[in-house]
Write a protein that holds these residues in place. Sequence first.
Motif, PDB file in Angstrom:
ATOM      1  N   ASN A 160       0.843  -1.323   0.007  1.00 21.21           N
ATOM      2  CA  ASN A 160       0.125  -0.040  -0.018  1.00 21.21           C
ATOM      3  C   ASN A 160       0.763   1.201   0.029  1.00 21.21           C
ATOM      4  O   ASN A 160       1.736   1.382   0.963  1.00 21.21           O
ATOM      5  N   ASN A 161       0.571   2.459  -1.045  1.00 22.36           N
ATOM      6  CA  ASN A 161       0.988   3.376  -0.723  1.00 22.36           C
ATOM      7  C   ASN A 161       2.475   3.688  -0.903  1.00 22.36           C
ATOM      8  O   ASN A 161       2.827   4.357   0.001  1.00 22.36           O
ATOM      9  N   GLY A 162       3.130   2.847  -1.654  1.00 20.31           N
ATOM     10  CA  GLY A 162       4.642   3.160  -1.597  1.00 20.31           C
ATOM     11  C   GLY A 162       5.456   2.334  -0.489  1.00 20.31           C
ATOM     12  O   GLY A 162       6.556   2.446  -0.274  1.00 20.31           O
ATOM     13  N   GLN A 163       4.838   1.749   0.488  1.00 19.84           N
ATOM     14  CA  GLN A 163       5.489   1.030   1.474  1.00 19.84           C
ATOM     15  C   GLN A 163       6.433  -0.006   0.829  1.00 19.84           C
ATOM     16  O   GLN A 163       5.892  -0.592  -0.370  1.00 19.84           O
ATOM     17  N   LYS A 164       7.421  -0.652   1.488  1.00 16.30           N
ATOM     18  CA  LYS A 164       8.410  -1.593   0.992  1.00 16.30           C
ATOM     19  C   LYS A 164       7.876  -2.856   1.741  1.00 16.30           C
ATOM     20  O   LYS A 164       8.356  -3.854   0.935  1.00 16.30           O
ATOM     21  N   ILE A 165       7.331  -3.250   2.530  1.00 16.76           N
ATOM     22  CA  ILE A 165       6.898  -4.141   3.223  1.00 16.76           C
ATOM     23  C   ILE A 165       5.234  -4.778   2.722  1.00 16.76           C
ATOM     24  O   ILE A 165       4.613  -3.826   2.990  1.00 16.76           O
ATOM     25  N   PRO A 166       5.278  -5.852   2.327  1.00 16.25           N
ATOM     26  CA  PRO A 166       3.952  -6.445   1.776  1.00 16.25           C
ATOM     27  C   PRO A 166       2.836  -6.439   3.124  1.00 16.25           C
ATOM     28  O   PRO A 166       3.455  -7.101   4.250  1.00 16.25           O
ATOM     29  N   GLU A 167       1.882  -6.403   2.819  1.00 12.35           N
ATOM     30  CA  GLU A 167       0.868  -7.086   3.691  1.00 12.35           C
ATOM     31  C   GLU A 167       0.606  -8.696   3.020  1.00 12.35           C
ATOM     32  O   GLU A 167       0.247  -8.606   1.882  1.00 12.35           O
ATOM     33  N   ILE A 168       0.609  -9.757   3.930  1.00 14.03           N
ATOM     34  CA  ILE A 168       0.418 -10.964   3.367  1.00 14.03           C
ATOM     35  C   ILE A 168      -0.411 -11.586   4.110  1.00 14.03           C
ATOM     36  O   ILE A 168      -0.293 -11.601   5.352  1.00 14.03           O
ATOM     37  N   TYR A 169      -1.320 -12.446   3.495  1.00 12.76           N
ATOM     38  CA  TYR A 169      -2.630 -13.121   4.216  1.00 12.76           C
ATOM     39  C   TYR A 169      -2.564 -14.658   3.724  1.00 12.76           C
ATOM     40  O   TYR A 169      -2.239 -14.784   2.518  1.00 12.76           O
ATOM     41  N   VAL A 170      -2.515 -15.523   4.835  1.00 11.67           N
ATOM     42  CA  VAL A 170      -2.427 -16.821   4.524  1.00 11.67           C
ATOM     43  C   VAL A 170      -3.717 -17.500   5.090  1.00 11.67           C
ATOM     44  O   VAL A 170      -4.222 -17.444   6.127  1.00 11.67           O
ATOM     45  N   ASP A 171      -4.823 -17.932   4.266  1.00 11.56           N
ATOM     46  CA  ASP A 171      -5.894 -18.417   4.495  1.00 11.56           C
ATOM     47  C   ASP A 171      -6.734 -17.346   5.330  1.00 11.56           C
ATOM     48  O   ASP A 171      -7.113 -17.512   6.097  1.00 11.56           O
ATOM     49  N   ASP A 172      -6.739 -15.950   4.773  1.00 12.03           N
ATOM     50  CA  ASP A 172      -7.407 -14.999   5.514  1.00 12.03           C
ATOM     51  C   ASP A 172      -6.705 -14.573   6.867  1.00 12.03           C
ATOM     52  O   ASP A 172      -7.307 -13.638   7.611  1.00 12.03           O
ATOM     53  N   GLU A 173      -5.512 -14.997   7.397  1.00 11.83           N
ATOM     54  CA  GLU A 173      -4.972 -14.745   8.464  1.00 11.83           C
ATOM     55  C   GLU A 173      -3.674 -13.735   8.088  1.00 11.83           C
ATOM     56  O   GLU A 173      -2.798 -14.179   7.243  1.00 11.83           O
ATOM     57  N   GLN A 174      -3.837 -12.513   8.821  1.00 11.31           N
ATOM     58  CA  GLN A 174      -2.562 -11.671   8.204  1.00 11.31           C
ATOM     59  C   GLN A 174      -1.126 -12.387   8.893  1.00 11.31           C
ATOM     60  O   GLN A 174      -1.155 -12.681  10.183  1.00 11.31           O
ATOM     61  N   ALA A 175      -0.380 -12.521   8.117  1.00 12.22           N
ATOM     62  CA  ALA A 175       1.059 -13.117   8.596  1.00 12.22           C
ATOM     63  C   ALA A 175       1.837 -11.900   9.044  1.00 12.22           C
ATOM     64  O   ALA A 175       2.053 -10.609   8.556  1.00 12.22           O
ATOM     65  N   GLN A 176       2.790 -12.252  10.024  1.00 17.83           N
ATOM     66  CA  GLN A 176       3.917 -11.290  10.520  1.00 17.83           C
ATOM     67  C   GLN A 176       5.041 -11.372   9.437  1.00 17.83           C
ATOM     68  O   GLN A 176       5.723 -12.404   9.398  1.00 17.83           O
ATOM     69  N   VAL A 177       5.338 -10.422   8.892  1.00 16.79           N
ATOM     70  CA  VAL A 177       6.509 -10.282   7.922  1.00 16.79           C
ATOM     71  C   VAL A 177       7.815 -10.293   8.781  1.00 16.79           C
ATOM     72  O   VAL A 177       7.872  -8.997   9.093  1.00 16.79           O
ATOM     73  N   VAL A 178       8.670 -11.179   8.884  1.00 15.18           N
ATOM     74  CA  VAL A 178       9.841 -11.147   9.455  1.00 15.18           C
ATOM     75  C   VAL A 178      10.999 -10.453   8.585  1.00 15.18           C
ATOM     76  O   VAL A 178      11.944  -9.738   8.999  1.00 15.18           O
ATOM     77  N   SER A 179      11.010 -10.966   7.294  1.00 14.40           N
ATOM     78  CA  SER A 179      12.173 -10.167   6.445  1.00 14.40           C
ATOM     79  C   SER A 179      11.480 -10.409   4.962  1.00 14.40           C
ATOM     80  O   SER A 179      10.508 -11.125   4.784  1.00 14.40           O
ATOM     81  N   CYS A 180      11.910  -9.200   4.373  1.00 15.70           N
ATOM     82  CA  CYS A 180      11.276  -9.201   2.778  1.00 15.70           C
ATOM     83  C   CYS A 180      12.464  -8.535   1.893  1.00 15.70           C
ATOM     84  O   CYS A 180      13.357  -7.664   2.156  1.00 15.70           O
ATOM     85  N   SER A 181      12.594  -9.144   0.575  1.00 15.53           N
ATOM     86  CA  SER A 181      13.781  -8.858  -0.262  1.00 15.53           C
ATOM     87  C   SER A 181      12.945  -9.052  -1.682  1.00 15.53           C
ATOM     88  O   SER A 181      12.135  -9.579  -1.985  1.00 15.53           O
ATOM     89  N   TYR A 182      13.960  -7.916  -2.361  1.00 14.81           N
ATOM     90  CA  TYR A 182      13.247  -8.023  -3.830  1.00 14.81           C
ATOM     91  C   TYR A 182      14.621  -8.621  -4.714  1.00 14.81           C
ATOM     92  O   TYR A 182      15.611  -8.087  -4.422  1.00 14.81           O
ATOM     93  N   GLN A 183      14.278  -9.496  -5.752  1.00 14.22           N
ATOM     94  CA  GLN A 183      15.446  -9.977  -6.641  1.00 14.22           C
ATOM     95  C   GLN A 183      14.974  -9.731  -7.828  1.00 14.22           C
ATOM     96  O   GLN A 183      13.793  -9.971  -8.356  1.00 14.22           O
ATOM     97  N   PHE A 184      15.773  -9.736  -8.962  1.00 16.75           N
ATOM     98  CA  PHE A 184      15.492  -9.857 -10.308  1.00 16.75           C
ATOM     99  C   PHE A 184      16.207 -11.263 -10.794  1.00 16.75           C
ATOM    100  O   PHE A 184      17.527 -11.369 -10.608  1.00 16.75           O
ATOM    101  N   VAL A 185      15.545 -12.048 -11.218  1.00 18.66           N
ATOM    102  CA  VAL A 185      15.908 -13.433 -11.549  1.00 18.66           C
ATOM    103  C   VAL A 185      16.346 -13.150 -12.941  1.00 18.66           C
ATOM    104  O   VAL A 185      15.545 -12.833 -13.984  1.00 18.66           O
TER     105      VAL A 185
END
Length: 80
Positions: A11-36
């Motif tokens: 949302n709105n330029g944030q770097k950390i995503p909101e991730i949901y697994v089966d409608d439960e919001q997950a706590q994001v411990v780490s996040c990285s971006y890669q070009f494969v």
Amino acid sequence: MVEHNITWSINNGQKIPEIYVDDEQAQVVSCSYQFVTATDIDESGVSMMTATIILLSERDYKPIQHVVFINQQTGKVFYQ
């Protein structure tokens, strides 16, 4: 193997995503971006987001870490 419903948003330029697994919001411990640049499954030349997450519903004694890989061009999600 159990199939899970994984949804995500950034949302709105944030770097950390909101991730949901089966409608439960997950706590994001780490996040990285890669070009494969090359893979054996025809996914080369794409930007991938990799996030390590914890589901609070699984935290009885020790948190279980899961990894989510998201192809940012297609939205395809891989969940471990």
